[in-house]
Design a protein around this motif. Structure first.
Motif, short mmCIF file in Angstrom:
data_model
loop_
_atom_site.label_atom_id
_atom_site.label_comp_id
_atom_site.label_asym_id
_atom_site.label_seq_id
_atom_site.Cartn_x
_atom_site.Cartn_y
_atom_site.Cartn_z
N GLN A 208 -15.91 6.57 -37.48
CA GLN A 208 -14.55 6.85 -37.07
C GLN A 208 -13.80 7.49 -38.24
O GLN A 208 -14.18 7.33 -39.41
CB GLN A 208 -13.81 5.57 -36.67
CG GLN A 208 -14.21 5.00 -35.34
CD GLN A 208 -13.27 3.87 -34.92
OE1 GLN A 208 -12.06 4.04 -34.89
NE2 GLN A 208 -13.85 2.71 -34.62
N PRO A 212 -5.72 8.39 -37.92
CA PRO A 212 -5.68 9.24 -36.72
C PRO A 212 -5.75 10.71 -37.08
O PRO A 212 -5.09 11.16 -38.03
CB PRO A 212 -4.34 8.86 -36.07
CG PRO A 212 -4.08 7.47 -36.53
CD PRO A 212 -4.60 7.42 -37.94
N TRP A 215 -5.17 14.09 -30.91
CA TRP A 215 -4.91 13.44 -29.64
C TRP A 215 -6.15 13.46 -28.74
O TRP A 215 -6.90 14.44 -28.72
CB TRP A 215 -3.77 14.16 -28.91
CG TRP A 215 -2.42 13.85 -29.48
CD1 TRP A 215 -1.57 12.82 -29.11
CD2 TRP A 215 -1.72 14.55 -30.51
NE1 TRP A 215 -0.41 12.86 -29.85
CE2 TRP A 215 -0.48 13.91 -30.72
CE3 TRP A 215 -2.03 15.68 -31.29
CZ2 TRP A 215 0.46 14.35 -31.65
CZ3 TRP A 215 -1.12 16.12 -32.23
CH2 TRP A 215 0.11 15.46 -32.41
N ASP A 216 -6.34 12.36 -27.99
CA ASP A 216 -7.42 12.33 -27.02
C ASP A 216 -6.94 12.93 -25.70
O ASP A 216 -5.82 13.44 -25.60
CB ASP A 216 -7.95 10.90 -26.83
CG ASP A 216 -6.90 9.93 -26.32
OD1 ASP A 216 -5.89 10.38 -25.71
OD2 ASP A 216 -7.07 8.71 -26.51
N GLN A 220 -3.07 10.33 -26.53
CA GLN A 220 -2.90 9.27 -27.50
C GLN A 220 -3.58 9.66 -28.81
O GLN A 220 -4.67 10.22 -28.81
CB GLN A 220 -3.51 7.96 -26.97
CG GLN A 220 -2.88 7.44 -25.69
CD GLN A 220 -1.42 7.08 -25.86
OE1 GLN A 220 -1.05 6.39 -26.82
NE2 GLN A 220 -0.58 7.54 -24.94
N SER A 222 -5.84 9.32 -31.96
CA SER A 222 -7.13 8.64 -31.99
C SER A 222 -7.82 8.81 -33.34
O SER A 222 -7.57 9.77 -34.07
CB SER A 222 -8.04 9.20 -30.89
OG SER A 222 -9.32 8.61 -30.93
N TYR A 224 -11.23 8.40 -33.09
CA TYR A 224 -12.57 8.65 -32.59
C TYR A 224 -12.85 10.15 -32.51
O TYR A 224 -12.22 10.86 -31.72
CB TYR A 224 -12.75 8.02 -31.20
CG TYR A 224 -12.79 6.51 -31.22
CD1 TYR A 224 -13.98 5.83 -31.42
CD2 TYR A 224 -11.61 5.77 -31.06
CE1 TYR A 224 -14.01 4.44 -31.44
CE2 TYR A 224 -11.63 4.40 -31.08
CZ TYR A 224 -12.84 3.73 -31.28
OH TYR A 224 -12.87 2.35 -31.31
N LYS A 227 -13.45 11.71 -28.98
CA LYS A 227 -12.28 11.82 -28.12
C LYS A 227 -11.38 12.98 -28.54
O LYS A 227 -10.81 13.67 -27.69
CB LYS A 227 -11.49 10.51 -28.13
CG LYS A 227 -12.24 9.34 -27.49
CD LYS A 227 -11.39 8.08 -27.46
CE LYS A 227 -12.14 6.95 -26.77
NZ LYS A 227 -11.31 5.71 -26.71
#
Length: 349
Positions: A208, A212, A215-216, A220, A222, A224, A227
């Motif tokens: 990860q 952040p 955006w996914d 949102q 993220s 990840y 995403k």
């Protein structure tokens, strides 16, 4: 037959160590196979390998398969080079003719250095070129020739403007380099929190992001990589401030080069025909270089004196960690994704 014998040490389940010499020789063979001259193959191979040596796999070895795919699709013209289109004293405009980004950027960096040596300051604005891979490569090249450098490029849209939902801005990498005897200062940053090559690097490592990065598909923020990569909507550095800075850099590079803006690049099938600026200031014209070294050290020492928030952490100036990574990888080999390395070997075979 070229020998692809590999002597590597497994570092993790998806990483292995590759020596500088092995990677460079493999890449030279690969680029010769795709029709580059010996000189250009050597330049490309050295640049990709040095970026990997410095730990920037995202713009080093990881980008090689994509570069080859662009050649195969004829988005990159292997025999084309940047040519001077317009001269204005210490400023020039060049056309990249859709040639390889590394070759064009190296040529324009060297021209900006030459103009700076002649006039004190020199600028080359380049249009119709391709991805230069790691921008810091050219900042460091200028610093090694005794030049302060400011360089930037636009990209395809991969960030939404602050408050917007759809990507309309590029992450427009920005480079500043300052020569220094104890190690050049080199700032190399995208205007997104993470360059997308770096996000993909985290994905390849199965990790990860530490913060952040975009955006996914549910709007949102993220950490990840998978995403974020679905829609490629990066988070601007400094939120609204990064959004504004990205737009300003796109305006400057477009006006100075008379080239494509991010809005025009968005209409192309791939991220090609981008615009770049190379600005160099020669330190040969300053008579107080010893004073400059002292002032730089003063700033660095003051910054280093800050107490780390976490015990055992260090405070760095821009480019300092790169020097540490380079030394470590020279000793131990360069950690490379097994998947990426296998793709490169298959392309070169």
């Amino acid at each position: 037959m070229f020998n692809f014998k590999t002597t590597t040490t497994t570092m993790a389940s998806n990483l292995k160590n590759i020596s500088f010499e092995e990677m460079q020789s493999t890449l030279v063979h690969l680029f010769l196979k795709y029709g580059f001259t010996q000189e250009k193959a050597q330049l490309l191979a050295r640049t990709y390998t040095e970026s990997t040596l410095d730990g920037v796999n995202s713009h080093g070895i990881n980008r090689v398969p994509l570069f080859i795919s662009y050649i195969e699709q004829e988005f990159i013209q292997i025999n084309a080079e940047a040519e001077k289109a317009e001269g204005m004293g210490s400023m020039e405009r060049w056309d990249g003719n859709l040639g390889p980004g590394i070759i064009n950027a190296t040529k324009c960096t060297d021209r900006a250095i030459a103009l700076a040596k002649e006039h004190g300051m020199g600028m080359v604005a380049l249009r119709n070129t391709n991805h230069w891979m790691r921008g810091g490569t050219y900042g460091r090249r200028a610093a090694e020739q005794g030049c302060i450098a400011i360089m930037f490029t636009n990209t395809q849209p991969n960030m939404p403007p602050w408050g917007g939902k759809d990507s309309r801005l590029g992450n427009n990498p920005f480079i500043v380099s300052i020569p220094r005897k104890k190690g050049h200062v080199v700032l190399d940053m995208a205007i997104s929190q993470f360059a997308f090559g770096k996000i993909n690097d985290y994905k390849l490592k199965g990790q990860q992001l530490p913060f952040p990065g975009g955006w996914d598909d549910e709007d949102q923020l993220s950490t990840y990589p998978e995403k974020i990569l679905v829609k490629e909507r990066g988070l601007p550095i400094g939120y609204w401030k990064g959004s504004a800075l990205s737009m300003i850099l796109d305006m400057l590079v477009t006006l100075l080069s008379a080239g494509n803006s991010t809005s025009k690049i968005a209409g192309k099938e791939k991220e090609i025909a981008i615009s770049q600026v190379f600005l160099c200031i020669s330190q040969d014209y300053f008579r107080d270089t010893d004073v400059q070294e002292r002032l730089l050290q003063e700033i660095i020492d003051f910054t280093h004196s800050s107490t780390p928030m976490k015990e055992g952490q260090n405070i760095y100036y821009p480019g300092e960690r790169t020097l540490e990574t380079r030394a470590r990888n020279q000793k131990n080999g360069m950690p490379v994704s097994i998947e990426v390395w296998q793709k490169v070997l298959e392309l070169a075979s």
